[in-house]
Write a protein that holds these residues in place. Structure first.
Motif, PDB file in Angstrom:
ATOM      1  N   THR A   8       1.289  -1.044  -0.342  1.00 29.12           N
ATOM      2  CA  THR A   8      -0.145   0.260  -0.302  1.00 29.12           C
ATOM      3  C   THR A   8       0.921   1.185   0.105  1.00 29.12           C
ATOM      4  OG1 THR A   8       0.022  -0.139   2.656  1.00 29.12           O
ATOM      5  CG2 THR A   8      -2.129  -0.280   0.844  1.00 29.12           C
ATOM      6  N   SER A  15       0.858   7.087  -7.123  1.00 28.62           N
ATOM      7  CA  SER A  15      -0.038   8.130  -7.227  1.00 28.62           C
ATOM      8  C   SER A  15       0.398   9.128  -6.743  1.00 28.62           C
ATOM      9  CB  SER A  15      -1.287   6.958  -6.904  1.00 28.62           C
ATOM     10  OG  SER A  15      -0.914   7.912  -4.764  1.00 28.62           O
ATOM     11  N   GLY A 257     -11.605  10.388  -2.586  1.00 31.85           N
ATOM     12  CA  GLY A 257     -11.256   9.074  -1.981  1.00 31.85           C
ATOM     13  C   GLY A 257     -10.656   9.394  -0.343  1.00 31.85           C
ATOM     14  N   ASN A 415      -6.148   1.953   3.218  1.00 32.89           N
ATOM     15  CA  ASN A 415      -7.462   1.383   3.681  1.00 32.89           C
ATOM     16  C   ASN A 415      -8.031   2.571   2.243  1.00 32.89           C
ATOM     17  OD1 ASN A 415      -9.105  -0.664   4.771  1.00 32.89           O
ATOM     18  ND2 ASN A 415      -7.812   1.099   6.756  1.00 32.89           N
ATOM     19  N   LEU A 416      -6.972   2.849   0.901  1.00 29.88           N
ATOM     20  CA  LEU A 416      -6.787   3.334  -0.218  1.00 29.88           C
ATOM     21  C   LEU A 416      -8.398   3.551  -0.882  1.00 29.88           C
ATOM     22  CD1 LEU A 416      -3.621   3.176  -1.685  1.00 29.88           C
ATOM     23  CD2 LEU A 416      -4.637   4.828  -0.855  1.00 29.88           C
ATOM     24  N   ASP A 417      -8.813   2.161  -0.480  1.00 35.11           N
ATOM     25  CA  ASP A 417     -10.285   2.233  -1.589  1.00 35.11           C
ATOM     26  C   ASP A 417     -11.696   2.556  -1.441  1.00 35.11           C
ATOM     27  OD1 ASP A 417      -8.018   1.435  -3.724  1.00 35.11           O
ATOM     28  OD2 ASP A 417      -8.755  -0.137  -3.126  1.00 35.11           O
ATOM     29  N   ILE A 418     -11.496   2.593   0.168  1.00 32.99           N
ATOM     30  CA  ILE A 418     -12.930   2.310   0.722  1.00 32.99           C
ATOM     31  C   ILE A 418     -12.926   3.564   2.075  1.00 32.99           C
ATOM     32  CG2 ILE A 418     -13.944   1.199   1.968  1.00 32.99           C
ATOM     33  CD1 ILE A 418     -12.896  -1.438   1.035  1.00 32.99           C
ATOM     34  N   ARG A 422     -10.866   4.738   5.957  1.00 36.68           N
ATOM     35  CA  ARG A 422      -9.964   5.626   5.862  1.00 36.68           C
ATOM     36  C   ARG A 422      -9.283   6.424   7.658  1.00 36.68           C
ATOM     37  NH1 ARG A 422      -6.974   7.873   0.347  1.00 36.68           N
ATOM     38  NH2 ARG A 422      -5.449   7.440   2.122  1.00 36.68           N
TER      39      ARG A 422
END
Ligand SMILES: Cc1cc2nc3c(=O)[nH]c(=O)nc-3n(C[C@H](O)[C@H](O)[C@H](O)COP(=O)(O)OP(=O)(O)OC[C@H]3O[C@@H](n4cnc5c(N)ncnc54)[C@H](O)[C@@H]3O)c2cc1C
Ligand SMILES: *[C@@H]1O[C@H](CO)[C@@H](O)[C@H](O)[C@H]1NC(C)=O
Ligand SMILES: *[C@@H]1O[C@H](CO)[C@@H](O)[C@H](O)[C@H]1NC(C)=O
Ligand SMILES: *[C@@H]1O[C@H](CO)[C@@H](O)[C@H](O)[C@H]1NC(C)=O
Length: 641
Positions: A8, A15, A257, A415-418, A422
């Motif tokens: 991660t 990114s 996000g 928890n990058l996606d949710i 986070r």
């Protein structure tokens, strides 16, 4: 688990936008447009000019902090303002009378370079400095370290400019297209409500606010009621009555996000897409150059100093490194976007300003514009802070210091996606607000936002960010007054040295605009804001079903009750952080008008100003969105006449 973390963190690194190439050679720089300052005003404008195919130079005093976790983590919004790589320590006067100014517990003394004593009883030999006014010198300007709050201006902010100037392109209905342009690159989203609802004591406070705002949520349906209230979008573009609507609202943030995303990424994407945009960071503009051979002086370019941290407001500045001189030429136009304080300083150093002031510093006048550095406006803000015997659970494991024990950072990174997972760092800590039209409002617009959050926020002073978050047992209702009446702020040169910060006087309350009782109306509004905050704290107890503990009010404190005591508290502690209007647009017959309605500096050619200083009146509740819209409008005006 280790491996997962490694992956991660690699993802985070991947990114993060790549750093910008910097042009290293200082001389012979020829462009069509030069934009000075990459903040809210200059950044979007430079991107649009380049996207239209024009060879554009964007000059920024600071450097590119892409990948700095202080910026990307919304929960670090307070500590990022302390980061010496970004910050300029600007000191201002709320009152010129220093004895009166020192009644503010935030009044600051310098004991050694960039070492400070805050409050009364300074050590001997300390130098009085005044009130800290945070600013960021970095790619993206102050937006890169601000509190992320994304609130759209009121329609009246635009319509009044149209009415005053007779330029209907300023009408709110026409300005909508520029908001659409901003939204092409600026995302916004509120805090995920589940992050807040996990902490019942916090939820109980927010319910107190919702009750005071008239939402009528019963204790029996408390959490569902609050969750529904947090769907209320204060920016709702479909509601024609939005600007006049009181209530309880979520706060949209400039993030995607759960990571801060704004103008600095937009600039990077524009460069990476191959548009003719050169970004020269670590470059401090000292002067605008003019061709004075014709009847009207014509801006031809800028002189600058190359070097890191040159401005003496930077804690990393060193008097031993004066920078390397250089210049750049603009065949079409120079646009100044240095922000409310620095745009004024640069114009004056270049010979544009009140002649008598320029004479004092032996600066030869290019055009005598008495309005430069006058009529500055800001908001007033005041807090009510209470302390519980226990910590707010939402802040468990949050150390706000980017060290291994900072579990909240680990959670945010893993928890990058949710968004909901986070955790507390995916919010700025001020997730909801009461919106109020006070008894003293002069239009139908609301004029108070009263934010609630588990933070000990009392305003700005050195290390305020650590102070605000280190004790997890505080809750604050903090008020921000819109449509302020005071327009008596000034910015004057301290010296003719471009690396010295200017003298900034806000002239608060009775020392500022008093016509028509203006000062008293602003003051009464803030007193009302404190009463409403206390009402919300009283309503908290009606939701005892959630189990929150009792608290003690620390500021203003139980002994501050009478009207006179509350007024004195407000006069002593109020602050602002949306300084605007110091080079404002005005009518042809107004001797204090600095700009025309097309952002052109009066009396010269090929020179415009585009930043927070252009507004005739301070817009909306927050300023960034209004400045972004102005920046997009300026690009349209420049490109399409
Ligand atoms: C702590 C804090 C929190 C805030 N929170 C919010 C918020 O939540 N929401 C909101 O809407 N607003 C917020 N604001 C206000 C908002 O961020 C600023 O008002 C806005 O960024 C001002 O835009 P600007 O373009 O006028 O100036 P800036 O964004 O400050 O940009 C000016 C740029 O010009 C550069 N510059 C200046 N002089 C020179 C020179 N001579 N040569 C080269 N470069 C130069 C500076 O380095 C800087 O990068 C906050 C401000 C602060 C300080
Ligand atoms: C920069 O200047 C140096 C020395 O003057 C020169 O060798 C080099 O080619 C220049 N680079 C660019 C990109 O012009
Ligand atoms: C973040 O800011 C703090 C100051 O608040 C500073 O000490 C720290 O080095 C910064 N972190 C990074 C990654 O630059
Ligand atoms: C301005 O110039 C005069 C005459 O050269 C000089 O005496 C004075 O000190 C200068 N003032 C400043 C502020 O530099």
């Amino acid at each position: 688990m280790r491996l997962l973390q490694l992956i991660t963190s690699l993802l985070v690194a991947a990114s993060a936008p790549i750093a910008l190439a910097r042009i290293t050679n200082a001389t012979d720089l020829n462009y069509e447009y030069i934009v000075v300052g990459s903040g809210a005003g200059g950044g979007p404008l430079a991107c649009r000019l380049a996207m239209a195919g024009h060879k554009t130079l964007l000059i920024e005093a600071g450097n590119d902090q892409a990948g700095n976790v202080n910026i990307s983590v919304p929960g670090y919004q307070a500590v990022v303002t302390q980061d010496p790589k970004l910050r300029w320590d600007i000191f201002v006067n709320h009152y010129q009378d220093q004895q009166r100014a020192m009644r503010d517990p935030k009044y600051t003394w310098e004991t050694a370079p960039f070492e400070y004593h805050v409050g009364p009883d300074p050590p001997q030999d300390a130098t009085p400095r005044g009130i800290l006014y945070p600013r960021a010198a970095t790619l993206g300007g102050s937006v890169t370290h601000n509190a992320l709050i994304w609130i759209l201006p009121h329609a009246s902010d635009w319509d009044s400019i149209a009415t005053m100037t007779g330029d209907n392109s300023w009408a709110a209905t026409n300005m909508q297209q520029y908001l659409a342009k901003v939204l092409e690159w600026q995302p916004a989203e509120p805090t995920d409500p589940t992050i807040l609802l996990d902490d019942l004591q916090l939820a109980q406070h927010l319910l107190g606010g919702a009750a005071t705002a008239g939402l009528g949520i019963t204790p029996l349906n408390a959490l569902t009621g609050l969750a529904n209230a947090l769907l209320n979008d204060p920016n709702n573009e479909l509601d024609p009555a939005r600007d006049a609507t009181e209530g309880f609202f979520q706060i949209p943030l400039i993030m995607k996000g759960g990571s801060r995303l704004s103008i600095h990424q937009h600039i990077q994407s524009t460069v990476q897409a191959g548009y003719p945009l050169d970004v020269r960071t670590n470059c401090f503009v000292t002067k605008i150059t003019f061709d004075q051979s014709g009847s009207t002086p014509k801006a031809t370019g800028v002189e600058f100093l190359d070097g890191e941290y040159l401005y003496r407001a930077s804690p990393l500045s060193q008097s031993s490194s004066p920078g390397t001189r250089g210049s750049a030429a603009a065949s079409k136009e120079v646009i100044i976007s240095g922000g409310t304080f620095n745009t004024v300083q640069l114009l004056k150093l270049s010979g544009i300003g009140p002649k008598d002031e320029l004479d004092k510093f032996n600066i030869s006048t290019v055009t005598d514009l008495p309005g430069v550095g006058t009529s500055m406006q800001d908001r007033y803000e005041v807090p009510v802070n209470v302390k519980h015997p226990n910590d707010f659970p939402i802040l468990d494991g949050c150390y706000f210091d980017n060290k291994p024990h900072d579990e909240c950072l680990t959670k945010w990174e893993s928890n990058l996606d949710i968004l909901a997972q986070r955790g507390p760092y995916a919010t700025n800590g001020l997730a909801a607000t009461m919106a109020v039209r006070s008894d003293y409002a002069s239009t139908t617009d609301i004029d108070l936002y009263i934010f609630g959050g588990p933070i000990n926020f009392v305003g700005y002073f050195p290390q305020w960010g650590d102070y605000a978050v280190q004790d997890h047992s505080y809750f604050s209702w903090y008020s921000l007054k819109a449509h302020t009446r005071n327009r008596a702020g000034t910015i004057q040169l301290r010296s003719a040295d471009p690396l010295d910060q200017p003298v900034v006087n806000f002239n608060y309350f009775d020392t500022g605009t008093t016509a028509g009782g203006a000062d008293q109306l602003d003051l009464e509004t803030l007193v009302q804001a404190i009463k409403i905050s206390r009402e919300a704290l009283a309503d908290y107890s009606n939701y005892g079903i959630l189990g929150g503990t009792e608290f003690v009010e620390e500021r203003p404190g139980p002994d501050v009750q009478s009207e006179a005591e509350l007024e004195q508290y407000v006069k002593d502690v109020a602050w602002g952080h949306h300084a605007s209007c110091s080079c404002s647009i005005g009518t042809d017959d107004d001797p204090n008008a600095v700009l025309d309605s097309k952002f052109r500096v009066r009396g010269v050619q090929n020179l415009r100003v585009v930043d927070a200083s252009v507004f005739p009146s301070i817009p909306g509740i927050f300023v960034t969105s209004a400045i972004f819209m102005v920046s997009e409008k300026a690009a349209d005006v420049i490109l399409n006449g």
